[in-house]
Write a protein that holds these residues in place. Structure first.
Motif, PDB file in Angstrom:
ATOM      1  N   THR A 485      10.473  -4.905  -3.401  1.00  0.00           N
ATOM      2  CA  THR A 485      11.102  -5.498  -2.213  1.00  0.00           C
ATOM      3  C   THR A 485      12.026  -4.506  -1.519  1.00  0.00           C
ATOM      4  OG1 THR A 485      12.839  -6.441  -3.632  1.00  0.00           O
ATOM      5  CG2 THR A 485      10.975  -7.853  -3.098  1.00  0.00           C
ATOM      6  N   SER A 486      11.984  -3.263  -1.953  1.00  0.00           N
ATOM      7  CA  SER A 486      12.822  -2.227  -1.354  1.00  0.00           C
ATOM      8  C   SER A 486      12.189  -1.696  -0.076  1.00  0.00           C
ATOM      9  CB  SER A 486      13.007  -1.073  -2.351  1.00  0.00           C
ATOM     10  OG  SER A 486      13.565   0.056  -1.720  1.00  0.00           O
ATOM     11  N   LYS A 487      13.034  -1.374   0.894  1.00  0.00           N
ATOM     12  CA  LYS A 487      12.530  -0.764   2.124  1.00  0.00           C
ATOM     13  C   LYS A 487      12.078   0.675   1.896  1.00  0.00           C
ATOM     14  CE  LYS A 487      15.312  -3.528   5.354  1.00  0.00           C
ATOM     15  NZ  LYS A 487      14.163  -4.227   5.955  1.00  0.00           N
ATOM     16  N   ASN A 488      12.467   1.227   0.766  1.00  0.00           N
ATOM     17  CA  ASN A 488      12.096   2.613   0.458  1.00  0.00           C
ATOM     18  C   ASN A 488      10.713   2.616  -0.187  1.00  0.00           C
ATOM     19  OD1 ASN A 488      12.152   5.347   0.106  1.00  0.00           O
ATOM     20  ND2 ASN A 488      14.058   5.383  -1.061  1.00  0.00           N
ATOM     21  N   TYR A 489       9.730   2.355   0.627  1.00  0.00           N
ATOM     22  CA  TYR A 489       8.338   2.211   0.197  1.00  0.00           C
ATOM     23  C   TYR A 489       7.483   3.191   0.975  1.00  0.00           C
ATOM     24  CZ  TYR A 489       3.671   0.009   0.734  1.00  0.00           C
ATOM     25  OH  TYR A 489       2.324  -0.233   0.823  1.00  0.00           O
ATOM     26  N   THR A 490       6.633   3.922   0.259  1.00  0.00           N
ATOM     27  CA  THR A 490       5.749   4.900   0.898  1.00  0.00           C
ATOM     28  C   THR A 490       4.305   4.570   0.548  1.00  0.00           C
ATOM     29  OG1 THR A 490       7.442   6.611   0.681  1.00  0.00           O
ATOM     30  CG2 THR A 490       5.203   7.343   1.184  1.00  0.00           C
ATOM     31  N   PRO A 491       3.522   4.094   1.509  1.00  0.00           N
ATOM     32  CA  PRO A 491       2.108   3.821   1.209  1.00  0.00           C
ATOM     33  C   PRO A 491       1.286   5.096   1.193  1.00  0.00           C
ATOM     34  CG  PRO A 491       2.577   3.288   3.491  1.00  0.00           C
ATOM     35  CD  PRO A 491       3.883   3.713   2.886  1.00  0.00           C
ATOM     36  N   LEU A 492       0.283   5.102   0.354  1.00  0.00           N
ATOM     37  CA  LEU A 492      -0.726   6.172   0.321  1.00  0.00           C
ATOM     38  C   LEU A 492      -0.105   7.559   0.228  1.00  0.00           C
ATOM     39  CD1 LEU A 492      -3.338   4.847   2.899  1.00  0.00           C
ATOM     40  CD2 LEU A 492      -3.128   4.335   0.471  1.00  0.00           C
ATOM     41  N   VAL A 493       0.634   7.803  -0.863  1.00  0.00           N
ATOM     42  CA  VAL A 493       1.168   9.144  -1.078  1.00  0.00           C
ATOM     43  C   VAL A 493      -0.001  10.105  -1.279  1.00  0.00           C
ATOM     44  CG1 VAL A 493       3.331   8.309  -2.076  1.00  0.00           C
ATOM     45  CG2 VAL A 493       1.393   8.802  -3.582  1.00  0.00           C
ATOM     46  N   PRO A 494       0.176  11.387  -0.971  1.00  0.00           N
ATOM     47  CA  PRO A 494      -0.922  12.338  -1.139  1.00  0.00           C
ATOM     48  C   PRO A 494      -1.431  12.382  -2.575  1.00  0.00           C
ATOM     49  CG  PRO A 494       0.865  13.310   0.132  1.00  0.00           C
ATOM     50  CD  PRO A 494       1.382  12.024  -0.408  1.00  0.00           C
ATOM     51  N   THR A 496      -4.842  13.827  -5.270  1.00  0.00           N
ATOM     52  CA  THR A 496      -5.809  14.920  -5.421  1.00  0.00           C
ATOM     53  C   THR A 496      -7.250  14.440  -5.377  1.00  0.00           C
ATOM     54  OG1 THR A 496      -5.727  14.680  -7.823  1.00  0.00           O
ATOM     55  CG2 THR A 496      -4.184  16.242  -6.825  1.00  0.00           C
ATOM     56  N   ALA A 497      -7.466  13.115  -5.406  1.00  0.00           N
ATOM     57  CA  ALA A 497      -8.826  12.584  -5.499  1.00  0.00           C
ATOM     58  C   ALA A 497      -9.120  11.671  -4.322  1.00  0.00           C
ATOM     59  CB  ALA A 497      -8.995  11.815  -6.816  1.00  0.00           C
ATOM     60  N   ASP A 498     -10.402  11.535  -4.018  1.00  0.00           N
ATOM     61  CA  ASP A 498     -10.818  10.579  -2.999  1.00  0.00           C
ATOM     62  C   ASP A 498     -11.136   9.250  -3.681  1.00  0.00           C
ATOM     63  OD1 ASP A 498     -11.360   9.755  -0.434  1.00  0.00           O
ATOM     64  OD2 ASP A 498     -13.449  10.418  -0.458  1.00  0.00           O
ATOM     65  N   LYS A 499     -10.875   8.164  -2.980  1.00  0.00           N
ATOM     66  CA  LYS A 499     -11.143   6.814  -3.453  1.00  0.00           C
ATOM     67  C   LYS A 499     -10.253   6.393  -4.620  1.00  0.00           C
ATOM     68  CE  LYS A 499     -15.838   6.836  -1.635  1.00  0.00           C
ATOM     69  NZ  LYS A 499     -17.267   6.614  -1.880  1.00  0.00           N
ATOM     70  N   VAL A 500      -9.180   7.137  -4.819  1.00  0.00           N
ATOM     71  CA  VAL A 500      -8.111   6.729  -5.722  1.00  0.00           C
ATOM     72  C   VAL A 500      -6.835   6.790  -4.889  1.00  0.00           C
ATOM     73  CG1 VAL A 500      -6.892   7.149  -7.899  1.00  0.00           C
ATOM     74  CG2 VAL A 500      -9.318   7.748  -7.690  1.00  0.00           C
ATOM     75  N   TYR A 501      -6.055   5.717  -4.867  1.00  0.00           N
ATOM     76  CA  TYR A 501      -4.942   5.584  -3.932  1.00  0.00           C
ATOM     77  C   TYR A 501      -3.657   5.267  -4.689  1.00  0.00           C
ATOM     78  CZ  TYR A 501      -9.088   4.904  -1.048  1.00  0.00           C
ATOM     79  OH  TYR A 501     -10.318   5.055  -0.453  1.00  0.00           O
ATOM     80  N   ALA A 502      -2.537   5.704  -4.136  1.00  0.00           N
ATOM     81  CA  ALA A 502      -1.246   5.475  -4.792  1.00  0.00           C
ATOM     82  C   ALA A 502      -0.192   5.092  -3.762  1.00  0.00           C
ATOM     83  CB  ALA A 502      -0.808   6.720  -5.559  1.00  0.00           C
ATOM     84  N   ASN A 503       0.558   4.044  -4.065  1.00  0.00           N
ATOM     85  CA  ASN A 503       1.723   3.638  -3.284  1.00  0.00           C
ATOM     86  C   ASN A 503       2.986   3.924  -4.092  1.00  0.00           C
ATOM     87  OD1 ASN A 503       0.224   2.653  -1.135  1.00  0.00           O
ATOM     88  ND2 ASN A 503       0.206   0.555  -1.889  1.00  0.00           N
ATOM     89  N   LYS A 504       4.043   4.296  -3.409  1.00  0.00           N
ATOM     90  CA  LYS A 504       5.299   4.671  -4.067  1.00  0.00           C
ATOM     91  C   LYS A 504       6.398   3.691  -3.672  1.00  0.00           C
ATOM     92  CE  LYS A 504       8.500   8.639  -4.402  1.00  0.00           C
ATOM     93  NZ  LYS A 504       8.723  10.030  -3.943  1.00  0.00           N
ATOM     94  N   TRP A 505       7.108   3.163  -4.686  1.00  0.00           N
ATOM     95  CA  TRP A 505       8.149   2.157  -4.478  1.00  0.00           C
ATOM     96  C   TRP A 505       9.427   2.636  -5.152  1.00  0.00           C
ATOM     97  CZ3 TRP A 505       5.807  -2.145  -2.055  1.00  0.00           C
ATOM     98  CH2 TRP A 505       4.407  -2.189  -2.143  1.00  0.00           C
ATOM     99  N   VAL A 506      10.475   2.853  -4.372  1.00  0.00           N
ATOM    100  CA  VAL A 506      11.718   3.438  -4.895  1.00  0.00           C
ATOM    101  C   VAL A 506      12.842   2.417  -4.834  1.00  0.00           C
ATOM    102  CG1 VAL A 506      13.393   5.306  -4.648  1.00  0.00           C
ATOM    103  CG2 VAL A 506      10.983   5.722  -4.114  1.00  0.00           C
ATOM    104  N   ASP A 507      13.539   2.258  -5.956  1.00  0.00           N
ATOM    105  CA  ASP A 507      14.756   1.453  -5.997  1.00  0.00           C
ATOM    106  C   ASP A 507      15.771   2.198  -6.836  1.00  0.00           C
ATOM    107  OD1 ASP A 507      16.489  -0.845  -5.673  1.00  0.00           O
ATOM    108  OD2 ASP A 507      16.031  -1.328  -7.766  1.00  0.00           O
ATOM    109  N   GLY A 508      16.757   2.803  -6.177  1.00  0.00           N
ATOM    110  CA  GLY A 508      17.745   3.597  -6.900  1.00  0.00           C
ATOM    111  C   GLY A 508      17.080   4.772  -7.584  1.00  0.00           C
TER     112      GLY A 508
END
Length: 932
Positions: A485-494, A496-508
């Motif tokens: 629920t943090s605003k510090n959210y980054t979708p689709l961080v870079p 190394t692979a195609d068709k594998v995806y990562a979202n980043k969620w930061v709280d403190g």
């Protein structure tokens, strides 16, 4: 006072700097070519920055044919007008006018073009409800969910230089349509007709996601000039943002009430949910559609006529809340032709009489002030939950909503979550149609909940198995909810692979990465870049393993792992697999030595230790923060595998360690109980304190020997040890005085005759005794068995000698002497027969070999009898005790036999335990120690 004044002045100065920096980063102007068709430069902070080559003002498609403002389609005229009064950033109007005699279809309008290295969003394919895709250079396009009033939006993020970039957005102006027909993704323009698009642009610094953040999260897609956060700041409504599993049931569902037994079954349903997925955060009952309208009863009457009436609904709701589950009712705004009753007063009556915690708003994508006030008038904290996702301007009036199941095979990435991370989103999933693992996986990837809509009848056989999968995803969401629920959210961080995806969620200090893969064969490799820090570490929360960043080409990456799935699931709602990686501050310290797990922390409010991965069907061992040392065998029995140690504060995961016991690992299962200082010390010698480094050898390792203390240095306290092994005479005295009778008498003192010591054998070491027999003797004598380390330290002395009588024993060796092709005799060479029995097969009385004593005066250490120690190990399948010293018996053939005769002081031999009778042997005895 001076310091306070300086502090305020500094704060004001800092604020001014921040404001200046923010304003300096805003886009101030766009420089066009003479025809206003191409963009040549952007002014940011007073500096003119050029893009790589001239960019078109806009890309668009006419009748599915690509065109740009630089290379226009002849049927459509494109013009632009800037809104010079607009701030912050830049705004203008793009007009598309059909100058041909034909009707044209305009679609896929994208600001600043879609060539080169730009990141952009536009439509792709023919999906009836969602065509928007996010295009990343060099990657497969990602289907995304955008707000319901922005289906046709176009977006571009364009890098400039000096770390700056421009983000641009276009949205169709519905009020501007002239001789034009609005469709979801296209505008159909008749001859002479036109439509205008609002063009917005601004500048940002950093990665491409910061551009999305600026226009989606900070500007709310320009739906509202400023966002009213009043509802979101209400403490009584914040609970919904931290919920992740909900079921909606019809009032005639047998999980609610079964007319066959005239009983309510919702509590049983919720208990099952507790076991499978940690329970429902909310459950909703729906007694209206599709039966409303059969007679004059209105929607509120339907609740009143449920079995037992509203009083029973209230009892059910109270029971539901007692189990930690909120209770929802439904509201149908379209109910206008049944029995007349004011909607607001009717809804308030139902909430008042049921104590409802939430209201499902049928057919509404938003709430209203009147609905919330109707609920607030009878109960605070009642949440409005819309059937569809509220668009940004409507989010001000409602705090939760759904990704509707009409959007079948929902796009993987939901940009609504990016707009307002604290808005509670649920994806609607239906059980009866098909396996739906993808629903759980993509909800997890996007950091929100799943609504199991079981209106459609049927309970498929695979539902329970997939509920357990939901339990895995929901546990991580719940235990890390403030990240999601943090605003510090980054979708689709870079990655190394195609068709594998990562979202980043930061709280403190805590960072969570959710990973989704559509690689059927699974994925296990370095995936994304991290920046390791000394006081932080990485843990895979899905597979529960600690990760070590790997350096590659000057950067550090962590490994991700996703399981394989059947390739036939691609394109279905059973597609895909997930992973989750956490970056934690190091708050928890865990270490394992043999069977003793040490755990320490001064943070959090509870430590949970799990045998295996955490699961809602299991219970962990719970400890208070502090320093602990526990026996895994005592607490978890013979379990072997991962032990997951987690630190929580207010049910939020703070840190995690993983300790693994490999199958077959021998673990010390015995503890040392100190002996009383009083009592007889006859026949004992003092072993002085000293430092001792433990090294050991052993024979065949088919059943593994313990390795945890190999090479470990101990600071040994002084103690007393029996000069000789315990004799028959000493054991006879014990029996006479204690009246001891073993529980298992098989082979007990088998060498005695009619319970008496054979003539002449009183001073021989007692044999045919079990571990339990030796323990009973030791307790009676006020002594105990030595640990292996104590026995070896006393025997070897601090100089670590291999044989008792001399530190210089390098000439002693065991040699093989072939007799026949199938017979080998093993001989020990280099030992004087005056020092020890070399394995002649005949037992000796104690003290026969005084020359074989060690510097402390201990005798009969080797070649007498195998001497039991206190140490019993458990290895999942087997238990065994450790023995030392060898014996008088040495088999004279195959190496497969236990090799006896005198053995080096560092040699260890296990005694496998089956029963007391089985383990009593003619070659096994013991000696005792006593604490000083």
């Amino acid at each position: 006072m001076i310091r306070l004044g300086l502090k305020k002045a500094f704060a004001a100065l800092l604020g001014a700097v921040v404001i200046f920096s923010a304003q300096a980063q805003d886009l101030q102007n766009i420089t066009f070519d003479s025809g206003q068709k191409g963009v040549e430069a952007f002014t940011v902070g007073g500096k003119e920055l050029k893009a790589a080559g001239k960019r078109p003002l806009v890309y668009y498609e006419v009748d599915k044919k690509a065109a740009t403002s630089l290379q226009p389609e002849r049927k459509v005229q494109v013009s632009f007008e800037q809104d010079k009064s607009f701030k912050p950033g830049y705004k203008g109007k793009i007009t598309f006018k059909n100058s041909s005699p034909d009707t044209v279809w305009l679609s896929n309008v994208v600001p600043l073009g879609r060539e080169g290295t730009a990141v952009y969003i536009t439509g792709q394919g023919d999906h009836a409800l969602s065509r928007a895709h996010l295009f990343l250079p060099g990657k497969s396009p990602v289907n995304v969910i955008v707000p319901d009033n922005a289906w046709e939006l176009g977006y571009t993020g364009l890098a400039l230089n000096n770390g700056l970039a421009v983000c641009a957005l276009v949205r169709r102006d519905l009020a501007s349509m002239n001789k034009a027909t609005r469709r979801r993704f296209e505008t159909v323009i008749a001859p002479g007709g036109s439509v205008k698009y609002d063009f917005y642009a601004d500048a940002y610094a950093g990665e491409w996601q910061q551009g999305l953040k600026k226009l989606f999260q900070e500007r709310y897609l320009y739906d509202v000039a400023s966002f009213d956060d009043t509802l979101f700041e209400r403490p009584d409504l914040k609970w919904i943002r931290h919920t992740y599993v909900m079921h909606l049931l019809m009032g005639w569902d047998k999980f609610y009430y079964d007319n066959a037994d005239d009983k309510f079954h919702l509590a049983e349903f919720l208990k099952r949910g507790k076991r499978l997925y940690g329970g429902d955060d909310a459950v909703g009952i729906w007694p209206t559609w599709p039966t409303l309208g059969l007679d004059q009863r209105n929607q509120f009457d339907m609740f009143r006529d449920l079995p037992g009436g509203l009083s029973q609904v209230r009892r059910t709701a109270d029971e539901t809340r007692s189990m930690g589950t909120a209770f929802f009712v439904c509201y149908n705004p379209w109910d206008e032709s049944s029995r007349d009753e004011g909607h607001m007063s009717g809804l308030a009556d139902i909430i008042k009489n049921t104590g409802a915690d939430g209201v499902v708003l049928d057919t509404k994508g938003s709430s209203s002030k009147e609905l919330q006030e109707a609920a607030d008038g009878v109960k605070k904290g009642v949440v409005m939950y819309s059937e569809g996702m509220a668009v940004p301007k409507d989010m001000q009036g409602i705090v939760s909503g759904r990704v509707h199941n009409a959007l079948y095979y929902a796009p993987m990435l939901n940009l609504n979550k990016f707009i307002k991370p604290e808005f509670a989103i649920y994806r609607v999933a239906e059980l009866y149609k098909e396996p739906i693992q993808r629903e759980y996986a993509t909800s997890f990837f996007n950091g929100y909940g799943t609504e199991l809509n079981i209106f459609g009848p049927g309970q498929p056989a695979w539902a329970e198995e997939q509920y357990k999968y939901l339990g895995r995803t929901s546990r991580i969401l719940r235990e890390n909810t403030y990240n999601f629920t943090s605003k510090n959210y980054t979708p689709l961080v870079p990655v190394t692979a195609d068709k594998v995806y990562a979202n980043k969620w930061v709280d403190g200090e805590k960072v969570i990465y959710t990973i989704y893969s559509i690689v059927p064969e699974g994925y296990k490799d370095l995936l994304f870049e991290v920046k390791p820090q000394a006081k932080k570490h990485f843990v895979d929360l899905w597979h529960h393993k600690e990760l070590q960043p790997v350096k590659k080409e000057g950067k550090y990456y962590v490994e991700a792992e996703t399981d394989a799935f059947n390739k036939s699931y691609l394109g279905t709602n059973n597609e895909g697999e997930v992973d989750c990686i956490a970056e934690f501050p190091v708050l928890l310290k865990s270490a394992l030595e043999s069977d003793l797990l040490s755990v320490s922390t001064d943070k959090g409010d509870v430590i949970k230790i799990w045998a295996g991965v955490p699961d809602y069907e299991k219970k962990p061992l719970e400890l208070k923060p502090g320093s602990h040392q526990i026996s895994l065998l005592d607490k978890f029995g013979r379990f072997e595998g991962k032990f997951v140690i987690q630190l929580f504060e207010n049910d939020i995961l703070q840190d995690e360690n993983i300790i693994e016991v490999s199958p077959g690992t021998p673990r010390l299962a015995t503890h040392v109980e100190k002996t009383p200082a009083s009592g007889s010390k006859r026949g004992m010698v003092k072993i002085p304190a000293g430092r001792f480094t433990f090294h050991s050898t052993h024979g065949d390792d088919f059943i593994p020997y313990p390795k945890y203390n190999e090479g470990k240095t101990y600071q040994m306290a002084a103690f007393l040890m029996d000069k000789h092994p315990v004799t028959n005479a000493q054991f006879q005295e014990f029996l006479n005085k204690s009246k001891y009778i073993p529980a298992d008498t098989v082979n007990f003192l088998k060498h005695w005759v009619n319970g008496k010591i054979p003539a002449g054998m009183a001073d021989y070491p007692v044999v045919y005794v079990s571990y339990e027999d030796t323990q009973a003797y030791a307790r009676w004598a006020g002594k105990r068995l030595p640990t292996e380390v104590e026995w070896q330290y006393a025997a070897q002395t601090p100089d670590g000698r291999a044989w008792p009588w001399s530190a210089n024993t390098k000439n002693i060796r065991r040699e093989e002497e072939p007799v026949t092709s199938s017979l080998t005799v093993f001989k020990i060479k280099g030992i004087d027969p005056a020092y020890a029995n070399l394995g002649n097969g005949k037992q000796d009385p104690v003290g026969k070999y005084p020359k074989g004593k060690n510097p402390y005066g201990l005798q009969d250490l080797v070649g007498s009898v195998w001497q039991l120690t206190n140490d019993i190990y458990k290895s999942g399948s087997y238990d065994y005790a450790i023995m030392k010293g060898g014996s008088y018996y040495n088999p004279t053939s195959s190496w497969w036999y236990v090799q006896g005769g005198p053995r080096e002081l560092h040699y260890r031999q296990f005694l496998l335990r089956v029963s007391e009778g089985f383990e009593r042997n003619s070659t096994v005895g013991f000696r005792c120690v006593k604490d000083i």
